[in-house]
Scaffold this motif. Structure first.
Motif, PDB file in Angstrom:
ATOM      1  N   PRO A 118       0.832  -1.209   0.000  1.00 58.62           N
ATOM      2  CA  PRO A 118       0.000   0.000   0.000  1.00 58.62           C
ATOM      3  C   PRO A 118       0.865   1.256   0.000  1.00 58.62           C
ATOM      4  N   ALA A 119       0.224   2.392  -0.225  1.00 55.34           N
ATOM      5  CA  ALA A 119       0.941   3.663  -0.280  1.00 55.34           C
ATOM      6  C   ALA A 119       0.028   4.780   0.197  1.00 55.34           C
ATOM      7  N   ILE A 120       0.638   5.908   0.535  1.00 53.23           N
ATOM      8  CA  ILE A 120      -0.088   7.135   0.835  1.00 53.23           C
ATOM      9  C   ILE A 120       0.202   8.125  -0.288  1.00 53.23           C
ATOM     10  N   LEU A 121      -0.864   8.636  -0.923  1.00 51.46           N
ATOM     11  CA  LEU A 121      -0.723   9.559  -2.043  1.00 51.46           C
ATOM     12  C   LEU A 121      -1.197  10.945  -1.648  1.00 51.46           C
ATOM     13  N   ASN A 122      -0.708  11.960  -2.353  1.00 55.75           N
ATOM     14  CA  ASN A 122      -1.275  13.294  -2.171  1.00 55.75           C
ATOM     15  C   ASN A 122      -2.481  13.435  -3.097  1.00 55.75           C
ATOM     16  N   HIS A 123      -3.083  14.612  -3.143  1.00 52.45           N
ATOM     17  CA  HIS A 123      -4.301  14.798  -3.921  1.00 52.45           C
ATOM     18  C   HIS A 123      -4.061  14.841  -5.424  1.00 52.45           C
ATOM     19  N   LEU A 124      -2.778  14.836  -5.815  1.00 49.47           N
ATOM     20  CA  LEU A 124      -2.441  14.745  -7.237  1.00 49.47           C
ATOM     21  C   LEU A 124      -1.951  13.341  -7.578  1.00 49.47           C
ATOM     22  N   ASP A 125      -2.197  12.387  -6.679  1.00 53.04           N
ATOM     23  CA  ASP A 125      -1.816  10.980  -6.845  1.00 53.04           C
ATOM     24  C   ASP A 125      -0.310  10.782  -6.907  1.00 53.04           C
ATOM     25  N   GLU A 126       0.452  11.688  -6.293  1.00 53.33           N
ATOM     26  CA  GLU A 126       1.890  11.504  -6.155  1.00 53.33           C
ATOM     27  C   GLU A 126       2.164  10.777  -4.838  1.00 53.33           C
ATOM     28  N   ARG A 127       3.142   9.871  -4.866  1.00 51.17           N
ATOM     29  CA  ARG A 127       3.436   9.065  -3.690  1.00 51.17           C
ATOM     30  C   ARG A 127       4.118   9.889  -2.597  1.00 51.17           C
ATOM     31  N   LEU A 128       3.582   9.770  -1.373  1.00 53.74           N
ATOM     32  CA  LEU A 128       4.221  10.369  -0.206  1.00 53.74           C
ATOM     33  C   LEU A 128       4.967   9.306   0.590  1.00 53.74           C
ATOM     34  N   LEU A 129       4.291   8.232   0.897  1.00 51.79           N
ATOM     35  CA  LEU A 129       4.856   7.159   1.709  1.00 51.79           C
ATOM     36  C   LEU A 129       4.601   5.821   1.033  1.00 51.79           C
ATOM     37  N   ASP A 130       5.576   4.921   1.107  1.00 44.79           N
ATOM     38  CA  ASP A 130       5.454   3.563   0.575  1.00 44.79           C
ATOM     39  C   ASP A 130       5.485   2.573   1.733  1.00 44.79           C
ATOM     40  N   ALA A 131       4.714   1.498   1.591  1.00 45.49           N
ATOM     41  CA  ALA A 131       4.631   0.510   2.651  1.00 45.49           C
ATOM     42  C   ALA A 131       4.745  -0.889   2.072  1.00 45.49           C
ATOM     43  N   ARG A 132       5.086  -1.822   2.958  1.00 44.98           N
ATOM     44  CA  ARG A 132       5.118  -3.249   2.625  1.00 44.98           C
ATOM     45  C   ARG A 132       4.478  -4.009   3.785  1.00 44.98           C
ATOM     46  N   LEU A 133       3.640  -5.001   3.466  1.00 45.36           N
ATOM     47  CA  LEU A 133       2.951  -5.765   4.501  1.00 45.36           C
ATOM     48  C   LEU A 133       2.950  -7.240   4.136  1.00 45.36           C
ATOM     49  N   ASP A 134       3.394  -8.083   5.073  1.00 48.93           N
ATOM     50  CA  ASP A 134       3.352  -9.531   4.933  1.00 48.93           C
ATOM     51  C   ASP A 134       2.599 -10.116   6.125  1.00 48.93           C
ATOM     52  N   CYS A 135       1.644 -10.988   5.858  1.00 50.49           N
ATOM     53  CA  CYS A 135       0.844 -11.612   6.918  1.00 50.49           C
ATOM     54  C   CYS A 135       0.791 -13.119   6.713  1.00 50.49           C
ATOM     55  N   PHE A 136       0.868 -13.859   7.823  1.00 48.38           N
ATOM     56  CA  PHE A 136       0.748 -15.307   7.804  1.00 48.38           C
ATOM     57  C   PHE A 136      -0.340 -15.719   8.796  1.00 48.38           C
ATOM     58  N   THR A 137      -1.207 -16.632   8.390  1.00 46.76           N
ATOM     59  CA  THR A 137      -2.219 -17.167   9.299  1.00 46.76           C
ATOM     60  C   THR A 137      -2.204 -18.687   9.212  1.00 46.76           C
ATOM     61  N   LEU A 138      -2.409 -19.334  10.354  1.00 44.48           N
ATOM     62  CA  LEU A 138      -2.471 -20.783  10.436  1.00 44.48           C
ATOM     63  C   LEU A 138      -3.610 -21.156  11.370  1.00 44.48           C
TER      64      LEU A 138
END
Length: 405
Positions: free
Chosen positions: A196-216
């Motif tokens: 996921p990412a956080i964009l400004n109102h012109l769709d320019e990237r402000l922050l970049d994220a990475r997420l990994d999830c495991f479920t058992l």
């Protein structure tokens, strides 16, 4: 192309169209269902949901099943105001030794207003969707079902704390594997990853994220009329990272107080889940109780920031470690009570199912999210206690009705 505002009316028309199909063919089963309930109730607001749809199953030489559901969510709580609706689809071919399953869903919400810590956060609207494909294979008493899920989400303009931004989820992927032995033992594993990412109102990237999830999850089921029992044990792990820089340039805001504000955040969490599900059926009545709990054993969200203020705001430069939010010790226990009529015959080949459910939940370990002014009782006397009792009794109620042919 039609306007998205017309989608609820079109969905209702499709639902009525499908309901007009003939229902008398041999080996076919058709049902209509609906439910409504409360999520949380306060003196000056409430949140709730509604859901309705149909399912169709054909038991001929090539057995298949399909279902379409429409749902809505609303909240008029003073700290969370929103409205949304969605559509879901479920279907497949139930053949052996290999079957096929396809699921999909779409949800759209209007403007959301959330007040937290005395600050209002809003978003003008958004939409999320997903598609899931599963291929179950049968070999004697064993079932193996690999699956793949793809999801996405996008949001309109809004605020994100003190700077202007909006979340964006261009891709979400999940790989799953389910192993079953008879109908008693099931082991499920899922791996989910997204950027996921956080964009400004012109769709320019402000922050970049990475997420990994495991479920058992492991589930044991046992059906011995008039009792049915199921026990579930589960483990959840998440690992994530968020980084980027908010500047006067990508904010497009003349009086933004910082020349730059760099953010580097990390997430980790280990949570366990356990539940017991007991059903008891006597004559035309059925009673159910689900007792469970989720608890965080370790993990936290930590962040480091480095900034330099604009000249008009002093020009100071510095860095700091923000107070981490810890998952260790967080958790909740819940009790779901359910009673109703599972299959009341109302005619030749027709039945009516109706049940009423009530959910109770007790959280613990969340004191770190509240200031001292929120935990001291405030001397509100009996009025606050009466309101809390009212909220507990009226929240988590749901009514479910199903008509089968």
């Amino acid at each position: 192309m039609f306007d998205r505002k017309e989608a609820p009316a079109i969905a209702l028309g499709l639902l009525l169209l499908f309901c007009s199909f003939p229902l008398c063919a041999d080996g076919e089963r058709f049902s209509l269902s609906g439910s409504t309930g409360t999520l949380w109730v306060e003196e000056d607001g409430a949140s709730g949901y509604w859901q309705g749809g149909f399912s169709y199953r054909y038991g001929g030489k090539i057995p298949f099943y399909t279902a379409l559901t429409a749902a809505g969510l609303h909240s008029t709580l003073p700290w969370a105001d929103l409205n949304g609706w969605g559509l879901g689809f479920h279907g497949g071919v139930d053949t052996k030794p290999v079957g096929f399953r396809l699921d999909g869903g779409f949800f759209q919400h209007s403007r959301i207003d959330v007040i937290t810590g005395g600050m209002e956060i809003y978003n003008d609207g958004g939409e999320v969707g997903y598609f899931r494909l599963a291929v179950p294979a049968y070999a004697g008493y064993f079932t193996i079902e690999p699956s793949y899920l793809y999801g996405f989400g996008s949001w309109d303009n809004g605020s994100f704390y003190w700077f202007f931004g909006k979340p964006d989820l261009p891709d979400l992927h999940s790989l799953g594997l389910s192993l079953g032995y008879t109908k008693q033992h099931t082991l499920n594993f899922n791996y989910l990853f997204a950027e996921p990412a956080i964009l400004n109102h012109l769709d320019e990237r402000l922050l970049d994220a990475r997420l990994d999830c495991f479920t058992l999850f492991y589930k044991f089921s046992l059906d011995r009329t008039p009792f049915a029992f199921a026990g579930t044990l589960g483990w959840f792990y998440a690992d994530g990272k968020l980084e980027g820089a908010v500047t006067a340039v990508n904010q497009h805001y003349s009086f933004f107080p910082y020349r730059f504000y760099n953010i580097d955040a990390d997430l980790s969490a280990h949570l366990a889940y356990a539940a017991l599900d007991i059903n008891y059926r006597r004559r035309i009545f059925q009673y159910r109780a689900v007792l469970g709990a989720v608890h965080g054993f370790s993990g936290e969200v930590s962040a480091k920031v480095k900034y330099k203020k604009a000249v008009l705001f002093g020009g100071a430069e510095g860095s700091e470690n923000l107070t981490p939010l810890r998952f260790e010790g967080l958790g909740a226990a819940f009790l779901l009570l359910d009673a109703g009529l599972p299959a009341l015959r109302i005619g030749q080949g027709k039945y009516l199912a109706i049940n009423l459910s009530k959910l109770f939940a007790i959280p613990w370990g969340y004191e770190q999210f509240f200031g001292e002014e929120d935990t001291g009782g405030g001397g509100t006397g009996g009025g606050a206690s009466d309101q809390l009792v009212r909220s507990i009794l009226l929240s988590g109620l749901s009514l479910n009705v199903k008509l089968g042919f």
